[in-house]
Design a protein around this motif. Sequence first.
Motif, PDB file in Angstrom:
ATOM      1  N   MET A 103      -8.226  -1.356  -5.214  1.00 35.55           N
ATOM      2  CA  MET A 103      -9.174  -0.802  -3.749  1.00 35.55           C
ATOM      3  C   MET A 103      -9.577  -2.011  -2.542  1.00 35.55           C
ATOM      4  N   ASP A 104      -9.342  -3.388  -3.761  1.00 39.03           N
ATOM      5  CA  ASP A 104      -8.874  -4.135  -2.627  1.00 39.03           C
ATOM      6  C   ASP A 104      -7.589  -4.924  -2.955  1.00 39.03           C
ATOM      7  N   SER A 148      -6.071   7.749  -1.030  1.00 39.88           N
ATOM      8  CA  SER A 148      -7.429   6.849  -1.274  1.00 39.88           C
ATOM      9  C   SER A 148      -7.941   6.101   0.245  1.00 39.88           C
ATOM     10  N   ARG A 208       0.802  -1.442   0.027  1.00 38.03           N
ATOM     11  CA  ARG A 208      -0.393  -0.217   0.007  1.00 38.03           C
ATOM     12  C   ARG A 208       0.551   1.147   0.032  1.00 38.03           C
ATOM     13  N   GLU A 248     -15.761   6.060  -2.466  1.00 34.93           N
ATOM     14  CA  GLU A 248     -14.413   6.334  -2.361  1.00 34.93           C
ATOM     15  C   GLU A 248     -13.931   7.438  -2.262  1.00 34.93           C
ATOM     16  N   ARG A 299      -7.095   7.525  -7.795  1.00 35.18           N
ATOM     17  CA  ARG A 299      -6.252   6.527  -7.226  1.00 35.18           C
ATOM     18  C   ARG A 299      -4.738   5.952  -7.104  1.00 35.18           C
ATOM     19  N   ASP A 351      -9.555   2.117   1.469  1.00 29.31           N
ATOM     20  CA  ASP A 351     -10.268   0.501   1.187  1.00 29.31           C
ATOM     21  C   ASP A 351     -11.005   0.414   2.679  1.00 29.31           C
TER      22      ASP A 351
END
Length: 251
Positions: free
Chosen positions: A55-56, A209, A27, A176, A118, A211
Amino acid sequence: MTKRETPKSVLQPVDEEARRQAKLLMRKARYAALAVLDPADGAPVVSRVNVGTTMDGRLVFLISNLSQHFAALDADPRASLLVGEPGKGDPLAHARLTVIGRATRTAQNDIQGSIRRRFLAKHPKSELYVDFADFAFWTLEPERILLNGGFGKAFELQPGDLVTNMAGLIDLIDLEAGAVTHMNEDHQEAIEKYARSTGQRDSGWKLASLDPEGMDLVRGDASARLWFHKPLAAAGDLRETLVNLTKRQQD
């Protein structure tokens, strides 16, 4: 004849700490070493690319079809990405993560949405060329994940250890962008507190971002990660989670 002994595995059992460290490296990463196979002779070729995440939790990179690695991936999608920045002292003492899998060009509708936004939040200068016809986003689908947390700390993770299950959370993708904009425009003080809670001391941080497990913050070339107290169970939990997170920073 002496029987050859089976080498002892150096791999450690994967635990929650190892999963968290792997996700943190992924990340926070802004760039990676990309390894591909040269279609001419099958030789490995390594280059540097800017990276972001879906995002995942899949790694994403943006490259031009004029590059050697673009042609290589078109011919053979097998690839790996190495993330992790060395600090002071021996570079091998610092954690790094290798994600091995197959890269696929991201669909155009995804480029215009979450993945593009993102990525640009981490790499704002990429906006100069992101829409050029020769550029495309690629997503690496993990098949094997190797985490080296430093000397004597080797782990082999599975895709499920890195990729977040988005069941019941798909609506978070649509929420988001608005949530990030709202926080950056109206709650800068809260964002600064988030950054300080991760050990940062400078000001000027922005929310990049969100998540299901946390948020990514950026300040120029620096990045930070703040984990939620518990993962979101539904997209509708986001607002309450952010409110509670702000309150905890004030306590």
